[in-house]
Design an enzyme around this catalytic site. Structure first.
Site, mmCIF file in Angstrom:
data_model
loop_
_atom_site.group_PDB
_atom_site.id
_atom_site.type_symbol
_atom_site.label_atom_id
_atom_site.label_comp_id
_atom_site.label_asym_id
_atom_site.label_seq_id
_atom_site.Cartn_x
_atom_site.Cartn_y
_atom_site.Cartn_z
ATOM 1 N N GLY A 27 42.221 39.733 28.006
ATOM 2 C CA GLY A 27 42.486 38.486 27.296
ATOM 3 C C GLY A 27 42.966 38.725 25.879
ATOM 4 N N ASP A 53 34.225 43.331 36.485
ATOM 5 C CA ASP A 53 33.919 41.896 36.449
ATOM 6 C C ASP A 53 32.469 41.710 36.023
ATOM 7 O OD1 ASP A 53 33.314 39.225 37.046
ATOM 8 O OD2 ASP A 53 34.649 39.198 38.789
ATOM 9 N N ILE A 54 32.233 40.966 34.934
ATOM 10 C CA ILE A 54 30.864 40.858 34.403
ATOM 11 C C ILE A 54 29.928 40.098 35.349
ATOM 12 C CG2 ILE A 54 31.611 41.038 32.005
ATOM 13 C CD1 ILE A 54 30.960 38.014 31.745
ATOM 14 N N ALA A 77 34.984 35.656 29.540
ATOM 15 C CA ALA A 77 34.443 34.296 29.605
ATOM 16 C C ALA A 77 35.324 33.432 30.491
ATOM 17 C CB ALA A 77 34.363 33.677 28.206
ATOM 18 N N THR A 79 37.237 30.163 30.199
ATOM 19 C CA THR A 79 37.671 29.452 29.001
ATOM 20 C C THR A 79 38.544 28.227 29.258
ATOM 21 O OG1 THR A 79 39.571 30.939 28.774
ATOM 22 C CG2 THR A 79 37.547 31.539 27.585
ATOM 23 N N TYR A 142 32.231 23.285 29.430
ATOM 24 C CA TYR A 142 32.525 24.584 28.816
ATOM 25 C C TYR A 142 31.576 24.851 27.648
ATOM 26 C CZ TYR A 142 34.855 27.925 25.750
ATOM 27 O OH TYR A 142 35.128 28.978 24.913
ATOM 28 N N LYS A 146 28.681 27.838 27.280
ATOM 29 C CA LYS A 146 28.703 28.841 26.211
ATOM 30 C C LYS A 146 27.403 28.807 25.411
ATOM 31 C CE LYS A 146 31.635 31.250 25.139
ATOM 32 N NZ LYS A 146 31.880 32.669 25.536
#
Length: 301
Positions: A27, A53-54, A77, A79, A142, A146
């Site tokens: 990103g 991949d987290i 993230a 996003t 979103y 977060k």
């Protein structure tokens, strides 16, 4: 106050070389971290989502134990603010659950975690810039995801830097700044949804600030944007003026399918100031960004 770009090689000479792992390196913010960190005496390991991949806990744990980084920088993230309203399970899996597990892994290997967060944890009802201690109250999925990720880190890991930022732009990745300049190539009139006031953040300034913070060991939550504030219309006008594009901007009404966004989400930099740092003005940073492109420093991106 220190200039965030004045990171001298001598500052590192008497220290062991730190190993930095960057997640989400595909990103725009991740790419900028990799670019900047590789100019400094760090050992930099970086992984895109396809590479690590987290949300794949076992793979993350295995890789972290294999490379044993000193610091993990999480730029990964979900996003897409609008699409998030329709993919809530996926959003929370990426932005909360995976982040909680990453914090657990970070603690297990005795490392530190840098986590990029957002101004969207606030509701936009304030009339003055939000401080790090103001009560979050996100107005969309979103933002809620977060905030949940932030809270998971705080409950799990002391050695963390949570970095809230806004309107991030630069020459890498998909962002409003790049899309605006692309539109200016083919459109005489450009529509601007002008219902928000915040602070643009140049990716280079964001990354250099975080690098300085990583050397302080002053863990906690920080707000990092360029200083000052503007509307989307004012930002678009400044971009086109610096680019020498004489285009007409037209204020347009938001699409009803768009997620709600905070009308005012300017962030106060009190914790940065206490750490001895002061972000430069957003117009100065924007000018530097345009100059950087002209100098072609991003030619390898």
């Amino acid at each position: 106050m220190m200039d965030i770009h004045e990171i001298k090689q001598a500052e590192f000479f008497d220290q062991p070389v730190k190993k930095i792992m960057v997640l989400g390196a595909g990103g725009q913010v991740g790419k900028e971290f990799v670019r900047v960190l590789r100019t400094l005496p760090y050992e930099v390991l970086f992984y895109t989502r396809n590479e690590l991949d987290i949300t794949q806990y076992d793979s993350v744990l295995k890789k972290c134990k294999e490379v044993m980084p000193n610091i993990i920088v999480n730029c990964a993230a979900y996003t897409n603010v609008d699409q998030a309203e329709w993919e809530q399970e996926l959003v929370f899996e990426v932005n909360e659950n995976a982040v909680k597990r990453l914090a657990e892994v970070t603690r297990e290997i005795n490392a530190e975690l840098v986590h990029i967060s957002t101004n969207y944890v606030f509701d936009g009802e304030s009339k003055v810039p939000y401080t790090e201690d103001d009560l979050p109250n996100p107005v969309n999925i979103y933002g809620r995801s977060k905030l949940a990720g932030e809270n998971a880190i705080k409950k799990t890991l002391e050695a963390h830097y949570i970095i809230r930022t806004s309107w991030v732009y630069g020459w890498t990745g998909d962002n409003y700044f790049v899309n605006l300049l692309e539109a200016a190539k083919i459109q005489e009139t450009i529509g601007v949804v002008d219902v928000q006031v915040s602070s643009p953040t140049y990716t280079e300034d964001l990354v250099y600030t975080v690098v300085k913070l990583m050397e302080t060991k002053k863990f906690g939550t920080y707000h990092m944007t360029n200083s000052g504030s503007c509307s989307r219309y004012e930002f678009a006008s400044a971009v086109l003026e610096l680019a020498g594009k004489e285009k007409k901007l037209e204020r347009i009404i938001p699409d009803q399918l768009m997620a709600k966004r905070p009308a005012y989400s300017v962030l106060n930099h009190e914790q940065l100031r206490q750490a001895g740092m002061a972000p430069r003005r957003w117009k100065e940073a924007l000018s530097a960004c345009m100059t950087a492109k002209m100098g072609d420093i991003y030619r390898d991106q």
